[in-house]
Design an enzyme around this catalytic site. Sequence first.
Site, PDB file in Angstrom:
ATOM      1  N   ALA A 114       0.847  -1.203   0.000  1.00 53.91           N
ATOM      2  CA  ALA A 114       0.000   0.000   0.000  1.00 53.91           C
ATOM      3  C   ALA A 114       0.877   1.246   0.000  1.00 53.91           C
ATOM      4  CB  ALA A 114      -0.908   0.009   1.220  1.00 53.91           C
ATOM      5  N   ALA A 115       0.580   2.149  -0.906  1.00 53.56           N
ATOM      6  CA  ALA A 115       1.377   3.380  -0.989  1.00 53.56           C
ATOM      7  C   ALA A 115       0.671   4.362  -1.903  1.00 53.56           C
ATOM      8  CB  ALA A 115       2.762   3.075  -1.564  1.00 53.56           C
ATOM      9  N   GLU A 116       1.027   5.620  -1.740  1.00 54.23           N
ATOM     10  CA  GLU A 116       0.783   6.592  -2.804  1.00 54.23           C
ATOM     11  C   GLU A 116       1.944   6.376  -3.758  1.00 54.23           C
ATOM     12  OE1 GLU A 116      -1.660   8.532  -3.508  1.00 54.23           O
ATOM     13  OE2 GLU A 116      -2.822   8.277  -1.687  1.00 54.23           O
ATOM     14  N   THR A 133      10.886   0.598  -4.245  1.00 52.81           N
ATOM     15  CA  THR A 133      11.164   1.016  -5.618  1.00 52.81           C
ATOM     16  C   THR A 133      12.646   1.305  -5.827  1.00 52.81           C
ATOM     17  OG1 THR A 133      10.832   2.883  -7.120  1.00 52.81           O
ATOM     18  CG2 THR A 133      10.492   3.337  -4.828  1.00 52.81           C
ATOM     19  N   ASP A 134      13.094   1.204  -7.074  1.00 55.44           N
ATOM     20  CA  ASP A 134      14.482   1.579  -7.394  1.00 55.44           C
ATOM     21  C   ASP A 134      14.674   3.099  -7.329  1.00 55.44           C
ATOM     22  OD1 ASP A 134      13.009   2.268  -9.656  1.00 55.44           O
ATOM     23  OD2 ASP A 134      14.338   1.272 -11.093  1.00 55.44           O
ATOM     24  N   GLU A 135      13.568   3.854  -7.260  1.00 61.54           N
ATOM     25  CA  GLU A 135      13.693   5.316  -7.310  1.00 61.54           C
ATOM     26  C   GLU A 135      14.377   5.882  -6.056  1.00 61.54           C
ATOM     27  OE1 GLU A 135      10.235   7.308  -8.938  1.00 61.54           O
ATOM     28  OE2 GLU A 135       9.643   5.492 -10.022  1.00 61.54           O
ATOM     29  N   TYR A 191       7.866  11.455  -3.884  1.00 64.23           N
ATOM     30  CA  TYR A 191       7.522  10.022  -3.850  1.00 64.23           C
ATOM     31  C   TYR A 191       8.716   9.202  -3.396  1.00 64.23           C
ATOM     32  CZ  TYR A 191       6.986   5.249  -5.683  1.00 64.23           C
ATOM     33  OH  TYR A 191       6.976   3.879  -5.822  1.00 64.23           O
ATOM     34  N   SER A 194       9.688   9.640   0.192  1.00 62.36           N
ATOM     35  CA  SER A 194       8.806   8.965   1.157  1.00 62.36           C
ATOM     36  C   SER A 194       9.059   7.453   1.152  1.00 62.36           C
ATOM     37  CB  SER A 194       7.327   9.277   0.871  1.00 62.36           C
ATOM     38  OG  SER A 194       6.912   8.669  -0.341  1.00 62.36           O
ATOM     39  N   LYS A 195       9.328   6.879  -0.016  1.00 61.77           N
ATOM     40  CA  LYS A 195       9.622   5.434  -0.062  1.00 61.77           C
ATOM     41  C   LYS A 195      10.982   5.158   0.613  1.00 61.77           C
ATOM     42  CE  LYS A 195       7.628   2.458  -1.752  1.00 61.77           C
ATOM     43  NZ  LYS A 195       6.521   1.567  -1.281  1.00 61.77           N
ATOM     44  N   PRO A 205       1.289  13.105 -24.147  1.00 62.19           N
ATOM     45  CA  PRO A 205       2.252  14.061 -23.580  1.00 62.19           C
ATOM     46  C   PRO A 205       3.572  13.399 -23.209  1.00 62.19           C
ATOM     47  CG  PRO A 205       0.539  13.525 -21.962  1.00 62.19           C
ATOM     48  CD  PRO A 205       0.248  12.708 -23.176  1.00 62.19           C
TER      49      PRO A 205
HETATM   50  P1  NAD Z   1      -1.025   1.568  -6.938  1.00 58.04           P
HETATM   51  O1  NAD Z   1      -1.047   3.055  -6.769  1.00 58.04           O
HETATM   52  O2  NAD Z   1      -1.601   0.969  -8.164  1.00 58.04           O
HETATM   53  O3  NAD Z   1      -1.770   0.874  -5.696  1.00 58.04           O
HETATM   54  C1  NAD Z   1      -1.613   1.315  -4.376  1.00 58.04           C
HETATM   55  C2  NAD Z   1      -2.710   0.679  -3.538  1.00 58.04           C
HETATM   56  O4  NAD Z   1      -2.524   1.108  -2.165  1.00 58.04           O
HETATM   57  C3  NAD Z   1      -4.119   1.110  -3.946  1.00 58.04           C
HETATM   58  O5  NAD Z   1      -4.968  -0.019  -3.989  1.00 58.04           O
HETATM   59  C4  NAD Z   1      -4.543   2.060  -2.829  1.00 58.04           C
HETATM   60  O6  NAD Z   1      -5.951   2.051  -2.588  1.00 58.04           O
HETATM   61  C5  NAD Z   1      -3.776   1.499  -1.639  1.00 58.04           C
HETATM   62  N1  NAD Z   1      -3.548   2.513  -0.603  1.00 58.04           N
HETATM   63  C6  NAD Z   1      -3.057   3.772  -0.772  1.00 58.04           C
HETATM   64  N2  NAD Z   1      -3.011   4.411   0.407  1.00 58.04           N
HETATM   65  C7  NAD Z   1      -3.465   3.526   1.345  1.00 58.04           C
HETATM   66  C8  NAD Z   1      -3.637   3.588   2.745  1.00 58.04           C
HETATM   67  N3  NAD Z   1      -3.338   4.706   3.444  1.00 58.04           N
HETATM   68  N4  NAD Z   1      -4.110   2.510   3.393  1.00 58.04           N
HETATM   69  C9  NAD Z   1      -4.424   1.372   2.704  1.00 58.04           C
HETATM   70  N5  NAD Z   1      -4.291   1.267   1.379  1.00 58.04           N
HETATM   71  C10 NAD Z   1      -3.816   2.326   0.706  1.00 58.04           C
HETATM   72  O7  NAD Z   1       0.490   1.149  -6.732  1.00 58.04           O
HETATM   73  P2  NAD Z   1       1.344   0.023  -7.451  1.00 58.04           P
HETATM   74  O8  NAD Z   1       1.892   0.565  -8.705  1.00 58.04           O
HETATM   75  O9  NAD Z   1       0.582  -1.239  -7.472  1.00 58.04           O
HETATM   76  O10 NAD Z   1       2.559  -0.099  -6.417  1.00 58.04           O
HETATM   77  C11 NAD Z   1       2.454  -0.957  -5.298  1.00 58.04           C
HETATM   78  C12 NAD Z   1       3.726  -0.853  -4.466  1.00 58.04           C
HETATM   79  O11 NAD Z   1       4.843  -1.217  -5.257  1.00 58.04           O
HETATM   80  C13 NAD Z   1       4.008   0.555  -3.948  1.00 58.04           C
HETATM   81  O12 NAD Z   1       4.523   0.440  -2.641  1.00 58.04           O
HETATM   82  C14 NAD Z   1       5.060   1.104  -4.904  1.00 58.04           C
HETATM   83  O13 NAD Z   1       5.883   2.042  -4.261  1.00 58.04           O
HETATM   84  C15 NAD Z   1       5.807  -0.161  -5.244  1.00 58.04           C
HETATM   85  N6  NAD Z   1       6.448  -0.164  -6.578  1.00 58.04           N
HETATM   86  C16 NAD Z   1       5.721   0.136  -7.695  1.00 58.04           C
HETATM   87  C17 NAD Z   1       6.329   0.092  -8.946  1.00 58.04           C
HETATM   88  C18 NAD Z   1       5.554   0.385 -10.218  1.00 58.04           C
HETATM   89  O14 NAD Z   1       6.152   0.465 -11.296  1.00 58.04           O
HETATM   90  N7  NAD Z   1       4.235   0.526 -10.178  1.00 58.04           N
HETATM   91  C19 NAD Z   1       7.693  -0.228  -9.062  1.00 58.04           C
HETATM   92  C20 NAD Z   1       8.408  -0.537  -7.886  1.00 58.04           C
HETATM   93  C21 NAD Z   1       7.774  -0.504  -6.656  1.00 58.04           C
HETATM   94  P1  TYD Z   2       5.699   7.018 -14.765  1.00 62.12           P
HETATM   95  O1  TYD Z   2       4.905   5.938 -15.426  1.00 62.12           O
HETATM   96  O2  TYD Z   2       4.977   8.124 -14.069  1.00 62.12           O
HETATM   97  O3  TYD Z   2       6.704   6.278 -13.761  1.00 62.12           O
HETATM   98  P2  TYD Z   2       7.985   6.884 -12.932  1.00 62.12           P
HETATM   99  O4  TYD Z   2       7.961   8.346 -12.972  1.00 62.12           O
HETATM  100  O5  TYD Z   2       7.733   6.347 -11.558  1.00 62.12           O
HETATM  101  O6  TYD Z   2       9.181   6.282 -13.581  1.00 62.12           O
HETATM  102  O7  TYD Z   2       6.652   7.669 -15.842  1.00 62.12           O
HETATM  103  C1  TYD Z   2       7.576   6.895 -16.584  1.00 62.12           C
HETATM  104  C2  TYD Z   2       8.397   7.840 -17.430  1.00 62.12           C
HETATM  105  O8  TYD Z   2       7.538   8.445 -18.412  1.00 62.12           O
HETATM  106  C3  TYD Z   2       8.992   8.990 -16.647  1.00 62.12           C
HETATM  107  O9  TYD Z   2      10.275   9.286 -17.175  1.00 62.12           O
HETATM  108  C4  TYD Z   2       8.033  10.155 -16.906  1.00 62.12           C
HETATM  109  C5  TYD Z   2       7.538   9.870 -18.306  1.00 62.12           C
HETATM  110  N1  TYD Z   2       6.141  10.308 -18.592  1.00 62.12           N
HETATM  111  C6  TYD Z   2       5.880  11.075 -19.733  1.00 62.12           C
HETATM  112  O10 TYD Z   2       6.783  11.415 -20.503  1.00 62.12           O
HETATM  113  N2  TYD Z   2       4.587  11.437 -19.986  1.00 62.12           N
HETATM  114  C7  TYD Z   2       3.569  11.088 -19.157  1.00 62.12           C
HETATM  115  O11 TYD Z   2       2.399  11.477 -19.411  1.00 62.12           O
HETATM  116  C8  TYD Z   2       3.848  10.298 -17.997  1.00 62.12           C
HETATM  117  C9  TYD Z   2       2.764   9.904 -17.045  1.00 62.12           C
HETATM  118  C10 TYD Z   2       5.171   9.925 -17.756  1.00 62.12           C
END
Ligand code: NAD
Ligand code: TYD
Length: 354
Positions: free
Chosen positions: A83-85, A130-132, A155, A158-159, A210
């Site tokens: 769970a995360a933003e 995340t790798d970020e 973001y 916070s991670k 975009p």
């Molecule tokens: P997402 O935004 O799709 O899902 C996040 C989920 O967390 C949602 O279902 C939301 O309702 C829930 N949530 C948010 N705030 C909450 C709270 N306060 N209490 C309970 N639930 C809450 O995210 P995702 O892309 O599936 O990512 C999941 C995890 O993996 C995150 O921790 C993210 O940092 C990590 N991650 C994501 C990626 C990626 O590419 N998406 C890559 C590496 C790591």
């Molecule tokens: P994103 O999917 O938001 O993931 P993250 O920023 O966590 O890597 O974005 C991936 C890459 O794409 C990032 O370099 C930002 C770029 N991007 C665009 O160029 N246009 C867009 O509309 C979005 C959402 C992202």
Amino acid sequence: MKHIIITGGAGFIGSHLVRHFVLKYPNYWIHNVDKLTYAGNLANLKDIENAPNYTFHKLDICDAPAIEFLFEKYFVEGVIHLAAESHVDRSILEPLAFVHTNVVGTTTLLNAARKYWKDRKDVLFYHVSTDEVYGSLGPEGFFTEETPYNPRSPYSASKASSDHFVRAYFHTYGLPVVISNCSNNYGPYQFPEKLIPLMICNIIQNKPLPVYGKGENVRDWLWVLDHCQAIDLIFHYGRVGETYNIGGNNEWRNIDLVYLLCNLMDEALGRPKGSSASLIQFVTDRPGHDLRYAIDATKLRNELGWKPTVSFEEGLSKTITWYLENKEWVEEVVSGEYQQYYEKQYQKRIQPNF
Ligand code: NAD
Ligand code: TYD
């Protein structure tokens, strides 16, 4: 029956992980703890919602009494915390929401685990990160588990902070923890504000695509189920207290990826070659935009034998087919305030002074 909490199970990666665990491990009872923010959607789990080893709990991870109640009631023995933003652009607009969920929420979960588990060593708190957190790479090199943290967006800050709290609970209180840091995921059920689903959905609707800045930023893309398989391996066989990097070894400049998507979409939609690419629009760059992420996943490969199984070609084709076949899902998740948020963001980005 072993009771396991997966937080964020209604989100993108979480819903794939919940399905994977519910179906693969009938001896685990999976408790999906999710607040259902804009990014959480129970439609992602329709196919398993009545499974005998699955329960959904609509809860905020910051709600300490409710989380502690769950640990007590179900004798929880494992947590996989997702769970995360999760969206960088939103974190630039609203950093405090990220501190709240990602830092306070993670620490609230750690507290509950510590309080309930005491000194037990046969339990595990798995933190998905995340790798970020490592910051931004130049044109060469890779992030390893030893790369110093250097988060640069609200973001990633916070991670990174949540990762530090998880390690602090391991070192200070002996809580059994493990952390993984993964590169960018893609696949079905990803909220269409992230690059790949946004581009696919905008192409379907003939809306502008975009591309931030010159589109030269590089991301390392991984099929979401390969991430879930890595989490499964680390949860069961990872060494306690360790960190594992997960990545696709699949780097793409954004602009090259967008052109590839345009070509694949022209084919899928039967449109003349070049029609989707004509929607590309270069817009004002993201502030503090990290140039390049790339993961060295040698440790995970050597210790646990993990490697990605789905090629980018196959994964993108599956993803495109899924979005084309699930337009109702897309309409549902973008209804409500998202549409206004997106339009406002887009209008700002095409202004020269954004
Ligand atoms: P997402 O935004 O799709 O899902 C996040 C989920 O967390 C949602 O279902 C939301 O309702 C829930 N949530 C948010 N705030 C909450 C709270 N306060 N209490 C309970 N639930 C809450 O995210 P995702 O892309 O599936 O990512 C999941 C995890 O993996 C995150 O921790 C993210 O940092 C990590 N991650 C994501 C990626 C990626 O590419 N998406 C890559 C590496 C790591
Ligand atoms: P994103 O999917 O938001 O993931 P993250 O920023 O966590 O890597 O974005 C991936 C890459 O794409 C990032 O370099 C930002 C770029 N991007 C665009 O160029 N246009 C867009 O509309 C979005 C959402 C992202």
